[in-house]
Scaffold this motif. Structure first.
Motif, PDB file in Angstrom:
ATOM      1  N   LEU A 117       0.836  -1.263   0.025  1.00 31.90           N
ATOM      2  CA  LEU A 117      -0.025   0.014  -0.053  1.00 31.90           C
ATOM      3  C   LEU A 117       0.967   1.334   0.014  1.00 31.90           C
ATOM      4  CD1 LEU A 117      -2.815  -1.111   2.564  1.00 31.90           C
ATOM      5  CD2 LEU A 117      -3.006  -0.786   0.003  1.00 31.90           C
ATOM      6  N   GLU A 118       1.815   1.433   0.640  1.00 27.87           N
ATOM      7  CA  GLU A 118       2.985   2.354   0.912  1.00 27.87           C
ATOM      8  C   GLU A 118       3.524   2.763  -0.548  1.00 27.87           C
ATOM      9  OE1 GLU A 118       5.236   1.564   4.012  1.00 27.87           O
ATOM     10  OE2 GLU A 118       3.985   2.482   5.552  1.00 27.87           O
ATOM     11  N   ALA A 119       3.869   1.358  -1.122  1.00 30.25           N
ATOM     12  CA  ALA A 119       4.639   1.734  -2.513  1.00 30.25           C
ATOM     13  C   ALA A 119       3.275   2.147  -3.521  1.00 30.25           C
ATOM     14  CB  ALA A 119       4.889   0.419  -3.135  1.00 30.25           C
ATOM     15  N   PHE A 120       2.225   1.814  -3.402  1.00 28.22           N
ATOM     16  CA  PHE A 120       1.225   2.273  -4.314  1.00 28.22           C
ATOM     17  C   PHE A 120       0.737   3.904  -4.042  1.00 28.22           C
ATOM     18  CE2 PHE A 120      -3.239   3.387  -5.051  1.00 28.22           C
ATOM     19  CZ  PHE A 120      -3.247   3.092  -6.611  1.00 28.22           C
ATOM     20  N   ARG A 121       0.717   4.091  -2.837  1.00 27.04           N
ATOM     21  CA  ARG A 121       0.549   5.350  -2.315  1.00 27.04           C
ATOM     22  C   ARG A 121       1.552   6.450  -3.100  1.00 27.04           C
ATOM     23  NH1 ARG A 121       1.068   6.190   3.663  1.00 27.04           N
ATOM     24  NH2 ARG A 121       3.086   6.038   3.166  1.00 27.04           N
ATOM     25  N   ASP A 122       2.759   6.020  -2.899  1.00 23.92           N
ATOM     26  CA  ASP A 122       3.813   6.968  -3.389  1.00 23.92           C
ATOM     27  C   ASP A 122       3.787   6.889  -4.998  1.00 23.92           C
ATOM     28  OD1 ASP A 122       4.749   7.121  -0.797  1.00 23.92           O
ATOM     29  OD2 ASP A 122       6.346   5.771  -0.906  1.00 23.92           O
ATOM     30  N   PHE A 123       3.553   5.961  -5.597  1.00 19.71           N
ATOM     31  CA  PHE A 123       3.206   5.650  -7.208  1.00 19.71           C
ATOM     32  C   PHE A 123       2.147   6.714  -7.305  1.00 19.71           C
ATOM     33  CE2 PHE A 123       0.528   4.119 -10.163  1.00 19.71           C
ATOM     34  CZ  PHE A 123       1.216   4.177 -11.380  1.00 19.71           C
ATOM     35  N   PHE A 124       1.038   6.645  -6.629  1.00 20.09           N
ATOM     36  CA  PHE A 124      -0.266   7.306  -6.966  1.00 20.09           C
ATOM     37  C   PHE A 124       0.045   8.811  -6.983  1.00 20.09           C
ATOM     38  CE2 PHE A 124      -4.100   9.406  -5.599  1.00 20.09           C
ATOM     39  CZ  PHE A 124      -5.100   8.767  -6.623  1.00 20.09           C
ATOM     40  N   ARG A 125       0.685   9.412  -5.691  1.00 16.87           N
ATOM     41  CA  ARG A 125       0.911  10.474  -5.428  1.00 16.87           C
ATOM     42  C   ARG A 125       1.684  11.329  -6.630  1.00 16.87           C
ATOM     43  NH1 ARG A 125       1.607  10.527   1.085  1.00 16.87           N
ATOM     44  NH2 ARG A 125      -0.492  10.591   1.467  1.00 16.87           N
ATOM     45  N   GLU A 126       2.890  10.330  -6.906  1.00 20.74           N
ATOM     46  CA  GLU A 126       3.844  10.924  -7.996  1.00 20.74           C
ATOM     47  C   GLU A 126       2.935  11.074  -9.526  1.00 20.74           C
ATOM     48  OE1 GLU A 126       7.751   9.520 -10.293  1.00 20.74           O
ATOM     49  OE2 GLU A 126       7.140   8.667  -8.278  1.00 20.74           O
ATOM     50  N   ARG A 127       2.081   9.977  -9.669  1.00 20.09           N
ATOM     51  CA  ARG A 127       1.521   9.979 -10.764  1.00 20.09           C
ATOM     52  C   ARG A 127       0.678  11.144 -10.792  1.00 20.09           C
ATOM     53  NH1 ARG A 127      -2.944   5.358 -12.288  1.00 20.09           N
ATOM     54  NH2 ARG A 127      -4.025   6.514 -10.741  1.00 20.09           N
ATOM     55  N   THR A 128      -0.340  11.234  -9.961  1.00 22.94           N
ATOM     56  CA  THR A 128      -1.254  12.562  -9.635  1.00 22.94           C
ATOM     57  C   THR A 128      -0.459  13.889 -10.207  1.00 22.94           C
ATOM     58  OG1 THR A 128      -2.400  11.088  -7.990  1.00 22.94           O
ATOM     59  CG2 THR A 128      -2.973  13.504  -8.183  1.00 22.94           C
ATOM     60  N   GLU A 129       0.729  14.065  -9.518  1.00 20.43           N
ATOM     61  CA  GLU A 129       1.339  15.150  -9.596  1.00 20.43           C
ATOM     62  C   GLU A 129       1.596  15.483 -11.177  1.00 20.43           C
ATOM     63  OE1 GLU A 129       2.704  18.811  -8.892  1.00 20.43           O
ATOM     64  OE2 GLU A 129       1.561  17.693  -7.382  1.00 20.43           O
ATOM     65  N   GLU A 130       2.178  14.365 -11.832  1.00 13.91           N
ATOM     66  CA  GLU A 130       2.894  14.368 -13.067  1.00 13.91           C
ATOM     67  C   GLU A 130       1.612  14.526 -14.045  1.00 13.91           C
ATOM     68  OE1 GLU A 130       4.584  10.576 -14.065  1.00 13.91           O
ATOM     69  OE2 GLU A 130       6.228  11.160 -13.054  1.00 13.91           O
ATOM     70  N   LYS A 131       0.185  14.019 -13.639  1.00 17.53           N
ATOM     71  CA  LYS A 131      -0.809  14.363 -14.479  1.00 17.53           C
ATOM     72  C   LYS A 131      -1.294  15.565 -14.475  1.00 17.53           C
ATOM     73  CE  LYS A 131      -5.425  12.120 -15.074  1.00 17.53           C
ATOM     74  NZ  LYS A 131      -6.255  11.062 -14.633  1.00 17.53           N
ATOM     75  N   ARG A 132      -1.156  16.353 -12.971  1.00 15.98           N
ATOM     76  CA  ARG A 132      -1.728  17.618 -12.771  1.00 15.98           C
ATOM     77  C   ARG A 132      -0.715  18.590 -13.706  1.00 15.98           C
ATOM     78  NH1 ARG A 132      -1.089  17.729  -7.684  1.00 15.98           N
ATOM     79  NH2 ARG A 132      -3.323  17.029  -7.173  1.00 15.98           N
ATOM     80  N   HIS A 133       0.518  18.335 -13.493  1.00 12.83           N
ATOM     81  CA  HIS A 133       1.578  18.943 -14.143  1.00 12.83           C
ATOM     82  C   HIS A 133       1.401  19.149 -15.571  1.00 12.83           C
ATOM     83  CE1 HIS A 133       5.223  21.324 -15.280  1.00 12.83           C
ATOM     84  NE2 HIS A 133       5.676  20.135 -16.228  1.00 12.83           N
ATOM     85  N   GLN A 134       1.003  17.769 -16.250  1.00  9.67           N
ATOM     86  CA  GLN A 134       0.760  17.685 -17.587  1.00  9.67           C
ATOM     87  C   GLN A 134      -0.543  18.397 -18.026  1.00  9.67           C
ATOM     88  OE1 GLN A 134       0.631  13.539 -19.002  1.00  9.67           O
ATOM     89  NE2 GLN A 134       0.115  14.032 -21.148  1.00  9.67           N
ATOM     90  N   GLU A 135      -1.548  18.244 -17.431  1.00 12.62           N
ATOM     91  CA  GLU A 135      -2.636  18.814 -17.812  1.00 12.62           C
ATOM     92  C   GLU A 135      -2.690  20.309 -17.943  1.00 12.62           C
ATOM     93  OE1 GLU A 135      -5.569  17.443 -14.909  1.00 12.62           O
ATOM     94  OE2 GLU A 135      -5.972  15.740 -15.861  1.00 12.62           O
ATOM     95  N   LYS A 136      -1.609  20.913 -16.752  1.00 12.98           N
ATOM     96  CA  LYS A 136      -1.570  22.376 -16.755  1.00 12.98           C
ATOM     97  C   LYS A 136      -0.771  22.753 -17.913  1.00 12.98           C
ATOM     98  CE  LYS A 136       0.303  25.889 -13.760  1.00 12.98           C
ATOM     99  NZ  LYS A 136       1.067  26.257 -12.451  1.00 12.98           N
ATOM    100  N   GLN A 137       0.152  22.043 -18.236  1.00 12.92           N
ATOM    101  CA  GLN A 137       0.857  22.501 -19.561  1.00 12.92           C
ATOM    102  C   GLN A 137       0.025  22.194 -20.970  1.00 12.92           C
ATOM    103  OE1 GLN A 137       3.633  23.917 -17.709  1.00 12.92           O
ATOM    104  NE2 GLN A 137       4.665  23.289 -19.856  1.00 12.92           N
ATOM    105  N   GLU A 138      -0.743  21.355 -20.838  1.00 14.33           N
ATOM    106  CA  GLU A 138      -1.760  21.227 -22.106  1.00 14.33           C
ATOM    107  C   GLU A 138      -2.664  22.502 -21.911  1.00 14.33           C
ATOM    108  OE1 GLU A 138      -3.562  17.404 -21.469  1.00 14.33           O
ATOM    109  OE2 GLU A 138      -1.795  16.364 -22.301  1.00 14.33           O
TER     110      GLU A 138
END
Length: 527
Positions: A117-138
């Motif tokens: 779960l901790e590994a998934f949580r770290d992955f999820f937060r990182e992916r969410t941040e990347e997604k947010r950054h990508q959406e912002k750029q788009e």
């Protein structure tokens, strides 16, 4: 919080998982439970979890089939952890194929599950941040593309890119939304709330002002968007106005530009928003303005000449405190501007002239206009005339005029006694001249009708009767002490017509000038 769906055909396993971990403390929340893959899909469609923890061996639809459907329908957006009572290499191969995050053997060990779960949580937060950054750029790129379309400078590739995002839309319109407040901070903050609210629902269709205005947001509306919302343009804009007014304290104005049939023509709709705003002055509508409702004919940049006559009518009503007539005069002023199609900038010059003429009228006995600073903060003096509708301008002018009338009445009341003393002295000095109430009003900066009223109230007789009494009194003195002929005395005391003089004399003294002189001389001889 990360939403988790637990799927297992054994209720005690599901219950055990709920109790095994402090889910909330780790940043997770259980959003649902299911006993097989079929129920799990129903939950997935309803709550869209971020992570599915599922047993493999289940009736109706097992965990591997569920993993396959999740992979095919949601790709990498939804992750999965599989549970199994024994390890099989074939399961592991399939799990890898369907991008299952992890594979945990039963019985479940708390530390192992926590690590997963901790590994998934770290992955999820990182992916969410990347997604947010990508959406912002788009969004930045899209905003730049839409801006170039609105300016009419977009190339074919840019139009095609935006068109791909706007789908099969065939009609387009630009809305210009502005927050309005006397306080700049409130206006700017209100605009930020408007932008955030619009982006939450219509990202890609919202654009900040790119010309420097801090109170403006642009919103692109298409026929496809209206179809999805199942409303007409008017219903959509009215609902938008209501929602945006509710979330912030500044006033809202919406300008709906001209509808166009091609995305590359959207700049025409954008520029028409500015034209609507300049025409707002002549509109009886508001605070929502549609291009189709506005008269966009050519303006007249030349003064028509009749405005002074209309201004004078309003000023007289204020001077004479005829407050019931003020609104009619104000409406006539603005109706004249409308009929003559006077350009708003020229209208502003006229209204500034009128405003400071009225201020001069009210304050002409005061060298310091700042003595009543609060009163001078009138809406009519502070607002930008061109940014208000005709009705709003009429209301503001009426309110200012009522204040002027009240202020003038109050000032006249306090000045009346001093003015009357000066008027009386002037009459005694100039009784032989052709003086009138109109002349005295101009001489002492007072409305002639009002001067006549306070004169009669103070002296008990009208101005003309008072003037005749002074003239006749002087005539009696001349008749007694000089040998001037009657017609000469008439001229000397201010009468151009000797017959009228004789008539006035007889009415006041009860005898003609000749009879009075004869009687006076007889009394003098007898003495």
């Amino acid at each position: 919080m990360i939403n988790v769906l637990i799927v297992d055909d054994e209720p005690f396993i599901r219950q055990g998982l709920l109790l095994l971990m402090d889910w909330n403390a780790m940043g997770f929340q259980i959003c649902g439970e299911a006993s097989n893959g079929v129920q799990a899909l129903e939950c997935i469609r309803a709550v869209k979890p971020d992570l599915v923890i599922s047993d493999i061996k289940m009736p109706e639809m097992d965990g591997m089939q569920l993993a396959k459907i999740i992979y095919e329908q949601y790709g990498g957006e939804m992750k999965m952890v599989l549970l199994s009572g024994f390890y099989e290499f074939e399961y592991a191969k399939q799990a890898i194929k369907y991008q299952v995050n992890d594979y945990i053997l039963k019985p479940i060990v708390k530390d192992e599950l926590q690590q997963v779960l901790e590994a998934f949580r770290d992955f999820f937060r990182e992916r969410t941040e990347e997604k947010r950054h990508q959406e912002k750029q788009e969004q930045i790129v899209l905003a730049q593309h839409v801006q170039s379309i609105l300016l009419g400078t977009a190339d074919e590739d840019t139009v095609d890119h935006v068109q791909s995002l706007y789908g099969t839309a065939t009609r387009y319109r630009c809305l210009m939304i502005e927050t309005e407040s006397e306080q700049e901070k409130q206006q700017t903050e209100g605009c930020l709330h408007v932008e955030a609210a619009l982006n939450q629902k219509y990202a890609g269709y919202v654009l900040k002002s790119f010309t420097g205005e801090k109170n403006r947001v642009l919103h692109i509306v298409t026929d496809l968007l209206l179809k999805q919302e199942a409303v007409s343009l008017e219903q959509y804009v009215t609902r938008l106005y209501t929602e945006l007014s509710r979330i912030q304290s500044a006033a809202i104005a919406i300008y709906a530009g001209r509808e166009v049939n091609r995305l590359e023509e959207l700049h025409e709709s954008y520029y028409s928003c500015g034209k609507i705003k300049s025409l707002r002055f002549f509109s009886a509508y508001g605070p929502i303005y549609y291009f189709e409702h506005m008269d966009t004919g050519v303006f007249n940049n030349q003064p028509a000449g009749r405005e002074k006559q209309l201004f004078d009518g309003l000023i007289r009503a204020i001077e004479e405190h005829r407050t019931e007539d003020i609104r009619g005069h104000a409406q006539a002023v603005f109706q004249f501007f409308l009929e003559e199609r006077i350009e708003p900038g020229i209208v502003g010059i006229h209204l500034h002239y009128l405003a400071y003429t009225l201020l001069g009228l009210v304050n002409r006995d005061d060298s310091d206009l700042s003595l009543d600073g609060e009163w001078m903060q009138s809406t009519f003096l502070q607002e930008n005339y061109a940014m208000l509708s005709m009705e709003e301008n009429i209301d503001n002018l009426c309110e200012f005029s009522y204040k002027c009338a009240e202020k003038l009445k109050e000032r006249q009341k306090w000045n009346a006694m001093g003015v009357l003393a000066r008027v009386e002295a002037y009459i005694h000095e100039h009784y032989m001249d052709n003086i009138s109430l109109k002349l005295l009003g101009e001489q002492f900066y007072m409305n002639s009708a009002y001067l006549g009223q306070i004169f009669k109230k103070h002296y008990g007789v009208s101005f003309s009767d008072y003037l005749n009494q002074i003239r006749i009194e002087e005539a009696t003195r001349l008749l007694r002490r000089t040998d001037y002929r009657v017609y000469e005395i008439a001229v000397m005391v201010g009468y151009r017509d000797s017959d009228y003089f004789i008539n006035r004399f007889e009415k006041i003294r009860g005898e003609t000038p000749a009879q009075y002189r004869k009687r006076a001389q007889a009394m003098h001889t007898a003495d």
